[in-house]
Design a protein around this motif. Sequence first.
Motif, PDB file in Angstrom:
ATOM      1  N   LEU A 186     102.245  11.039 -51.881  1.00 58.25           N
ATOM      2  CA  LEU A 186     100.946  11.504 -51.403  1.00 58.25           C
ATOM      3  C   LEU A 186     100.932  11.528 -49.883  1.00 58.25           C
ATOM      4  CD1 LEU A 186      98.596   9.482 -53.777  1.00 58.25           C
ATOM      5  CD2 LEU A 186      99.237  11.871 -53.974  1.00 58.25           C
ATOM      6  N   THR A 187     100.191  12.468 -49.337  1.00 58.97           N
ATOM      7  CA  THR A 187     100.002  12.507 -47.893  1.00 58.97           C
ATOM      8  C   THR A 187      98.916  11.511 -47.514  1.00 58.97           C
ATOM      9  OG1 THR A 187      98.329  14.231 -48.009  1.00 58.97           O
ATOM     10  CG2 THR A 187     100.626  14.956 -47.845  1.00 58.97           C
ATOM     11  N   ALA A 188      98.794  11.253 -46.228  1.00 61.88           N
ATOM     12  CA  ALA A 188      97.778  10.317 -45.753  1.00 61.88           C
ATOM     13  C   ALA A 188      96.378  10.820 -46.125  1.00 61.88           C
ATOM     14  CB  ALA A 188      97.890  10.138 -44.240  1.00 61.88           C
ATOM     15  N   GLU A 189      96.154  12.132 -46.010  1.00 56.77           N
ATOM     16  CA  GLU A 189      94.850  12.701 -46.347  1.00 56.77           C
ATOM     17  C   GLU A 189      94.525  12.515 -47.823  1.00 56.77           C
ATOM     18  OE1 GLU A 189      97.202  14.518 -44.653  1.00 56.77           O
ATOM     19  OE2 GLU A 189      96.303  14.417 -42.666  1.00 56.77           O
ATOM     20  N   GLN A 190      95.526  12.702 -48.678  1.00 53.73           N
ATOM     21  CA  GLN A 190      95.303  12.546 -50.114  1.00 53.73           C
ATOM     22  C   GLN A 190      94.987  11.093 -50.472  1.00 53.73           C
ATOM     23  OE1 GLN A 190      99.052  14.161 -51.411  1.00 53.73           O
ATOM     24  NE2 GLN A 190      98.167  16.174 -51.883  1.00 53.73           N
TER      25      GLN A 190
END
Length: 160
Positions: free
Chosen positions: A60-64
Amino acid sequence: MKISKKHLIAVIIFISVFTEIQAQYGNGYGNGYGNSGGYGGRQRSSIPQAESAPEKPEPLTAEQIVDSEMPNITEALGLNPFEEAIVRTTLTKSIQKRIELQILKLTPEKTREAIEKIGKEQDEELKSALPEDKYEAFVELQKNRFKEKKKKNKKKKKKD
């Protein structure tokens, strides 16, 4: 017995056609579909095979990560939209830095120092941007979540 030229030509044509047929369709030992005695083509196995190796889920990305946690944080702390935006950007930034640290694969000491530094920066930003009571509630929320995960892991180990 005399062989005429016509018979000789017919035998030669028959042999050449037979070798062509044999080359195309195998030598009779196969299943008739050109696998030539079992040395080619698709082989069947009685052992079931997986269709393909399961692909690893992409990290997962930081935003997710922040998007998945923000509803819980907003509800627990009672944040207004402005405070929510501050917490979202601060968390996204600090999580992104932690992800970058994992990619760098530093020594454990340097990694620990960098994580502590990131945590201090995050705390300073949140402390200056949020009211005191909401900041304290956020810190308490972080501590409780960490303890809950440890307790769950201990319970699983005891059951096994």
